[in-house]
Design a protein around this motif. Structure first.
Motif, PDB file in Angstrom:
ATOM      1  N   THR A 136      66.090 -97.272  62.366  1.00 40.29           N
ATOM      2  CA  THR A 136      65.108 -98.011  63.160  1.00 40.29           C
ATOM      3  C   THR A 136      65.830 -98.907  64.169  1.00 40.29           C
ATOM      4  O   THR A 136      67.055 -98.964  64.199  1.00 40.29           O
ATOM      5  CB  THR A 136      64.231 -98.907  62.265  1.00 40.29           C
ATOM      6  N   THR A 137      65.053 -99.603  64.955  1.00 39.92           N
ATOM      7  CA  THR A 137      65.579-100.640  65.836  1.00 39.92           C
ATOM      8  C   THR A 137      64.657-101.852  65.735  1.00 39.92           C
ATOM      9  O   THR A 137      63.645-101.811  65.027  1.00 39.92           O
ATOM     10  CB  THR A 137      65.718-100.133  67.290  1.00 39.92           C
ATOM     11  N   ILE A 138      64.993-102.900  66.420  1.00 41.30           N
ATOM     12  CA  ILE A 138      64.194-104.139  66.379  1.00 41.30           C
ATOM     13  C   ILE A 138      62.844-103.891  67.045  1.00 41.30           C
ATOM     14  O   ILE A 138      62.788-103.463  68.196  1.00 41.30           O
ATOM     15  CB  ILE A 138      64.933-105.290  67.105  1.00 41.30           C
ATOM     16  N   ASN A 139      61.770-104.172  66.334  1.00 42.51           N
ATOM     17  CA  ASN A 139      60.428-103.978  66.880  1.00 42.51           C
ATOM     18  C   ASN A 139      59.674-105.283  67.104  1.00 42.51           C
ATOM     19  O   ASN A 139      58.613-105.273  67.713  1.00 42.51           O
ATOM     20  CB  ASN A 139      59.613-103.068  65.957  1.00 42.51           C
ATOM     21  N   ASP A 140      60.194-106.379  66.613  1.00 40.06           N
ATOM     22  CA  ASP A 140      59.551-107.684  66.786  1.00 40.06           C
ATOM     23  C   ASP A 140      59.594-108.053  68.273  1.00 40.06           C
ATOM     24  O   ASP A 140      60.655-108.081  68.882  1.00 40.06           O
ATOM     25  CB  ASP A 140      60.297-108.733  65.954  1.00 40.06           C
ATOM     26  N   GLU A 141      58.439-108.311  68.849  1.00 39.27           N
ATOM     27  CA  GLU A 141      58.327-108.590  70.281  1.00 39.27           C
ATOM     28  C   GLU A 141      59.234-109.733  70.755  1.00 39.27           C
ATOM     29  O   GLU A 141      59.739-109.707  71.865  1.00 39.27           O
ATOM     30  CB  GLU A 141      56.873-108.890  70.658  1.00 39.27           C
ATOM     31  N   ARG A 142      59.465-110.722  69.899  1.00 40.66           N
ATOM     32  CA  ARG A 142      60.293-111.866  70.293  1.00 40.66           C
ATOM     33  C   ARG A 142      61.741-111.462  70.536  1.00 40.66           C
ATOM     34  O   ARG A 142      62.441-112.077  71.334  1.00 40.66           O
ATOM     35  CB  ARG A 142      60.242-112.955  69.229  1.00 40.66           C
ATOM     36  N   PHE A 143      62.214-110.434  69.857  1.00 41.08           N
ATOM     37  CA  PHE A 143      63.614-110.041  69.929  1.00 41.08           C
ATOM     38  C   PHE A 143      63.822-108.674  70.586  1.00 41.08           C
ATOM     39  O   PHE A 143      64.954-108.311  70.921  1.00 41.08           O
ATOM     40  CB  PHE A 143      64.225-110.006  68.523  1.00 41.08           C
ATOM     41  N   LYS A 144      62.759-107.933  70.753  1.00 43.03           N
ATOM     42  CA  LYS A 144      62.837-106.555  71.229  1.00 43.03           C
ATOM     43  C   LYS A 144      63.553-106.418  72.574  1.00 43.03           C
ATOM     44  O   LYS A 144      64.387-105.540  72.753  1.00 43.03           O
ATOM     45  CB  LYS A 144      61.427-105.986  71.327  1.00 43.03           C
TER      46      LYS A 144
END
Length: 75
Positions: free
Chosen positions: A47-55
Motif C-alpha cells: 500500500t501507500t499513504i492514503n491519509d489526505e493530510r500526508f498523501k
C-alpha cells in the motif's frame, strides 16, 4: 518477524507501506524482496499513504505503487 512466523499458526499477512523518498527506490525494493523471502508470509499487501493530510508529500504515484507491487508480489 521470521521467528514469530515460525511460532504463529494462523495466516500471516505482511503489509508493506511504500513511502515516497523512503522505500520507493530500487535498493529499498531489493531489501524488501529479501525480507519477504526470509519471512515467507502467507500473503503480502503493498500500500501507500492514503491519509489526505500526508498523501501529497508521502504517497507514491499509482504507477510507482503498481510497479513495486508487481515486483514484490511475484516472489
Amino acid at each position: 518477524m521470521s521467528a514469530f512466523k515460525k511460532q504463529y499458526n494462523g495466516k500471516f499477512i505482511l503489509e508493506i507501506t511504500i513511502i515516497r523518498g523512503c522505500n520507493d527506490d530500487e535498493e529499498s525494493v531489493e531489501k524488501l524482496k529479501y525480507a519477504i523471502k526470509q519471512i515467507s508470509p502467507d500473503q503480502v499487501s503493498v500500500t501507500t499513504i492514503n491519509d489526505e493530510r500526508f498523501k501529497k508529500k508521502l504517497s507514491v504515484t499509482d504507477e510507482t505503487l503498481e510497479r513495486i507491487s508487481k515486483e514484490l508480489l511475484k516472489l
